[in-house]
Design a protein around this motif. Structure first.
Motif, PDB file in Angstrom:
ATOM      1  N   THR A 116       3.310   3.922  17.476  1.00 14.40           N
ATOM      2  CA  THR A 116       3.486   2.916  16.424  1.00 14.40           C
ATOM      3  C   THR A 116       2.850   3.431  15.144  1.00 14.40           C
ATOM      4  OG1 THR A 116       1.448   1.786  17.042  1.00 14.40           O
ATOM      5  CG2 THR A 116       3.477   0.952  18.026  1.00 14.40           C
ATOM      6  N   VAL A 117       3.381   2.955  14.030  1.00 12.86           N
ATOM      7  CA  VAL A 117       2.857   3.308  12.713  1.00 12.86           C
ATOM      8  C   VAL A 117       2.613   2.009  11.940  1.00 12.86           C
ATOM      9  CG1 VAL A 117       3.322   4.495  10.541  1.00 12.86           C
ATOM     10  CG2 VAL A 117       4.098   5.495  12.703  1.00 12.86           C
ATOM     11  N   THR A 118       1.435   1.862  11.369  1.00 16.27           N
ATOM     12  CA  THR A 118       1.063   0.629  10.689  1.00 16.27           C
ATOM     13  C   THR A 118       0.686   0.906   9.235  1.00 16.27           C
ATOM     14  OG1 THR A 118       0.229  -0.309  12.750  1.00 16.27           O
ATOM     15  CG2 THR A 118      -0.484  -1.354  10.707  1.00 16.27           C
ATOM     16  N   GLN A 119       1.357   0.207   8.345  1.00 14.73           N
ATOM     17  CA  GLN A 119       0.981   0.223   6.935  1.00 14.73           C
ATOM     18  C   GLN A 119       0.557  -1.200   6.596  1.00 14.73           C
ATOM     19  OE1 GLN A 119       4.805   2.752   5.916  1.00 14.73           O
ATOM     20  NE2 GLN A 119       3.467   2.665   4.123  1.00 14.73           N
ATOM     21  N   SER A 120      -0.703  -1.391   6.319  1.00 13.84           N
ATOM     22  CA  SER A 120      -1.260  -2.736   6.194  1.00 13.84           C
ATOM     23  C   SER A 120      -1.186  -3.302   4.782  1.00 13.84           C
ATOM     24  CB  SER A 120      -2.718  -2.727   6.660  1.00 13.84           C
ATOM     25  OG  SER A 120      -3.459  -1.801   5.889  1.00 13.84           O
ATOM     26  N   GLN A 121      -0.682  -2.513   3.840  1.00 13.84           N
ATOM     27  CA  GLN A 121      -0.598  -2.966   2.446  1.00 13.84           C
ATOM     28  C   GLN A 121       0.869  -3.138   2.059  1.00 13.84           C
ATOM     29  OE1 GLN A 121      -2.266   0.772   1.658  1.00 13.84           O
ATOM     30  NE2 GLN A 121      -4.195   0.004   0.810  1.00 13.84           N
ATOM     31  N   PRO A 122       1.396  -4.336   2.081  1.00 11.95           N
ATOM     32  CA  PRO A 122       2.810  -4.523   1.728  1.00 11.95           C
ATOM     33  C   PRO A 122       3.099  -4.163   0.269  1.00 11.95           C
ATOM     34  CG  PRO A 122       1.942  -6.448   2.831  1.00 11.95           C
ATOM     35  CD  PRO A 122       0.782  -5.551   2.530  1.00 11.95           C
ATOM     36  N   GLU A 123       2.129  -4.471  -0.619  1.00 11.22           N
ATOM     37  CA  GLU A 123       2.326  -4.200  -2.044  1.00 11.22           C
ATOM     38  C   GLU A 123       1.020  -3.722  -2.657  1.00 11.22           C
ATOM     39  OE1 GLU A 123       5.751  -7.576  -3.025  1.00 11.22           O
ATOM     40  OE2 GLU A 123       3.798  -7.666  -3.991  1.00 11.22           O
ATOM     41  N   MET A 124       1.184  -2.800  -3.614  1.00  8.47           N
ATOM     42  CA  MET A 124       0.026  -2.350  -4.384  1.00  8.47           C
ATOM     43  C   MET A 124       0.478  -2.092  -5.812  1.00  8.47           C
ATOM     44  SD  MET A 124      -2.220   0.120  -1.954  1.00  8.47           S
ATOM     45  CE  MET A 124      -3.606  -0.055  -3.064  1.00  8.47           C
ATOM     46  N   SER A 125      -0.490  -2.148  -6.712  1.00 14.39           N
ATOM     47  CA  SER A 125      -0.184  -1.822  -8.100  1.00 14.39           C
ATOM     48  C   SER A 125      -1.299  -0.961  -8.672  1.00 14.39           C
ATOM     49  CB  SER A 125      -0.003  -3.097  -8.926  1.00 14.39           C
ATOM     50  OG  SER A 125      -1.197  -3.853  -8.912  1.00 14.39           O
ATOM     51  N   SER A 177      -2.604   3.316   2.587  1.00 14.46           N
ATOM     52  CA  SER A 177      -3.136   3.479   3.934  1.00 14.46           C
ATOM     53  C   SER A 177      -2.038   3.570   4.985  1.00 14.46           C
ATOM     54  CB  SER A 177      -4.043   2.292   4.283  1.00 14.46           C
ATOM     55  OG  SER A 177      -5.080   2.165   3.355  1.00 14.46           O
ATOM     56  N   CYS A 178      -2.343   4.303   6.045  1.00 12.70           N
ATOM     57  CA  CYS A 178      -1.430   4.400   7.185  1.00 12.70           C
ATOM     58  C   CYS A 178      -2.264   4.710   8.420  1.00 12.70           C
ATOM     59  CB  CYS A 178      -0.398   5.496   6.952  1.00 12.70           C
ATOM     60  SG  CYS A 178       0.669   5.825   8.376  1.00 12.70           S
ATOM     61  N   THR A 179      -2.050   3.974   9.467  1.00 14.44           N
ATOM     62  CA  THR A 179      -2.650   4.303  10.755  1.00 14.44           C
ATOM     63  C   THR A 179      -1.537   4.400  11.781  1.00 14.44           C
ATOM     64  OG1 THR A 179      -3.054   1.982  11.289  1.00 14.44           O
ATOM     65  CG2 THR A 179      -4.845   3.187  10.250  1.00 14.44           C
ATOM     66  N   TYR A 180      -1.794   5.120  12.855  1.00 14.84           N
ATOM     67  CA  TYR A 180      -0.767   5.321  13.873  1.00 14.84           C
ATOM     68  C   TYR A 180      -1.426   5.337  15.238  1.00 14.84           C
ATOM     69  CZ  TYR A 180      -2.523  10.083  13.512  1.00 14.84           C
ATOM     70  OH  TYR A 180      -3.339  11.181  13.480  1.00 14.84           O
ATOM     71  N   ASP A 181      -0.605   5.194  16.228  1.00 12.09           N
ATOM     72  CA  ASP A 181      -1.115   5.199  17.599  1.00 12.09           C
ATOM     73  C   ASP A 181      -0.261   6.140  18.426  1.00 12.09           C
ATOM     74  OD1 ASP A 181      -1.466   2.806  20.307  1.00 12.09           O
ATOM     75  OD2 ASP A 181      -2.653   4.564  19.783  1.00 12.09           O
ATOM     76  N   TYR A 233       6.913   3.279  -0.393  1.00 12.08           N
ATOM     77  CA  TYR A 233       6.371   4.451   0.287  1.00 12.08           C
ATOM     78  C   TYR A 233       6.293   4.163   1.786  1.00 12.08           C
ATOM     79  CZ  TYR A 233       5.283   6.586  -4.159  1.00 12.08           C
ATOM     80  OH  TYR A 233       5.390   7.158  -5.408  1.00 12.08           O
ATOM     81  N   PHE A 234       6.868   5.077   2.561  1.00  8.65           N
ATOM     82  CA  PHE A 234       6.871   4.922   4.004  1.00  8.65           C
ATOM     83  C   PHE A 234       6.085   6.050   4.655  1.00  8.65           C
ATOM     84  CE2 PHE A 234       9.790   1.482   4.556  1.00  8.65           C
ATOM     85  CZ  PHE A 234      10.659   1.556   3.484  1.00  8.65           C
ATOM     86  N   CYS A 235       5.234   5.668   5.580  1.00  8.82           N
ATOM     87  CA  CYS A 235       4.538   6.615   6.426  1.00  8.82           C
ATOM     88  C   CYS A 235       5.372   6.781   7.694  1.00  8.82           C
ATOM     89  CB  CYS A 235       3.153   6.054   6.758  1.00  8.82           C
ATOM     90  SG  CYS A 235       2.139   7.061   7.839  1.00  8.82           S
TER      91      CYS A 235
END
Lengths: 111, 114
Positions: free
Chosen positions: B3-12, B22-26, B90-92
Motif C-alpha cells: 500500500t502507498v499512503t499520501q496523507s496530504q490531499p492538498e498543499m500550497s 509526504s509518502c509512506t508505504y508498506d 503529485y503521485f507517489c
C-alpha cells in the motif's frame, strides 16, 4: 521520445453500450497497462499485458476486459457500460528496467 | 499486499519557497522502486524522480529531491525554489520486483502561488 497514444481525449457513451478505449505505442515495449483515475483514489490498475495475447487482471478488473492482438495496441473494453465507470482512463507502457510512460488519458462519461 | 499512503490531499506554497510532500508505504519486500509522478492540468503523467531501494543515497533531479527512509518506509519529495509550473497533482508510486505493476497513492494537489 516515447509515444503512447490514446484514441480519444473525451468520450461520452450511454449506459449499456459496449465501449472500446484504444492505446497505441510506438516503442515495441512488451508491457502495457490500463488504469483508472478517480478523485481521492489515485490510479488503480484494471488490466495489464506482458505480451501479445497475454493479459492479467489488476486490482479492479470487474466490468472490463482487454484485447492485445498486436504488440503495439492494447484495448480496454467495457462490455456493458455503467455510470460507475465514468472516470479518467490512463494507458501506460513499460520496458523492463525503465519507468512507465503514460498516455494523455481518456475522460469517459457514461450517461 | 503493498500500500502507498499520501496523507496530504492538498498543499500550497509560495513561489521560490520550498515544500515537502509526504509518502509512506508498506511492503515486506527488500528490493523495489519508488517513484514520484507529476500530473499537471494537461493530464500528462510525468516522471519526476525515482529511487531504487537498494541505494542508500537519496535521488536528486535538479530542484527535486527525495528523503528515502527505508526502515521507516517513508519517501518524501522536496521541491526547492518552487515555480508556478510546479502546480500539479503529485503521485507517489511503488513497484516491487519482479512485478512491473505500479501501486499509487491517492495524490497530493500542490498549488504554487505567486
Amino acid at each position: 521520445d516515447v509515444k503512447v497514444t490514446q484514441s480519444s481525449r473525451y468520450l461520452v457513451k450511454r449506459t449499456g453500450e459496449k465501449v472500446f478505449l484504444e492505446c497505441v505505442q510506438d516503442m515495441d515495449h512488451e508491457n502495457m497497462f490500463w488504469y483508472r483515475q478517480d478523485p481521492g483514489l489515485g490510479l488503480r490498475l484494471i488490466y495489464f499485458s506482458y505480451d501479445v495475447k497475454m493479459k492479467e487482471k489488476g486490482d479492479i478488473p470487474e466490468g472490463y476486459s482487454v484485447s492485445r492482438e498486436k504488440k503495439e495496441r492494447f484495448s480496454l473494453i467495457l462490455e456493458s457500460a455503467s455510470t460507475n465507470q465514468t472516470s479518467m482512463y490512463l494507458c501506460a507502457i513499460l520496458k523492463r528496467g525503465q519507468p512507465q510512460h503514460f498516455g494523455d488519458g481518456t475522460r469517459l462519461s457514461i450517461l | 499486499a503493498q500500500t502507498v499512503t499520501q496523507s496530504q490531499p492538498e498543499m500550497s506554497v509560495q513561489e521560490a519557497e520550498t515544500v515537502t510532500l509526504s509518502c509512506t508505504y508498506d511492503t515486506s519486500e527488500n528490493n523495489y522502486y519508488l517513484f514520484w509522478y507529476k500530473q499537471p492540468p494537461s493530464r500528462q503523467m510525468i516522471l519526476v524522480i525515482r529511487q531504487e531501494a537498494y541505494k542508500q543515497q537519496n535521488a536528486t533531479e535538479n530542484r527535486f529531491s527525495v528523503n528515502f527512509q527505508k526502515a521507516a518506509k517513508s519517501f518524501s519529495l522536496k521541491i526547492s525554489d518552487s515555480q508556478l509550473g510546479d502546480t500539479a497533482m503529485y503521485f507517489c508510486a511503488f513497484r516491487g520486483l519482479p512485478t512491473d505493476k505500479l501501486i499509487f497513492g491517492t495524490g497530493t494537489r500542490l498549488q504554487v502561488f505567486p
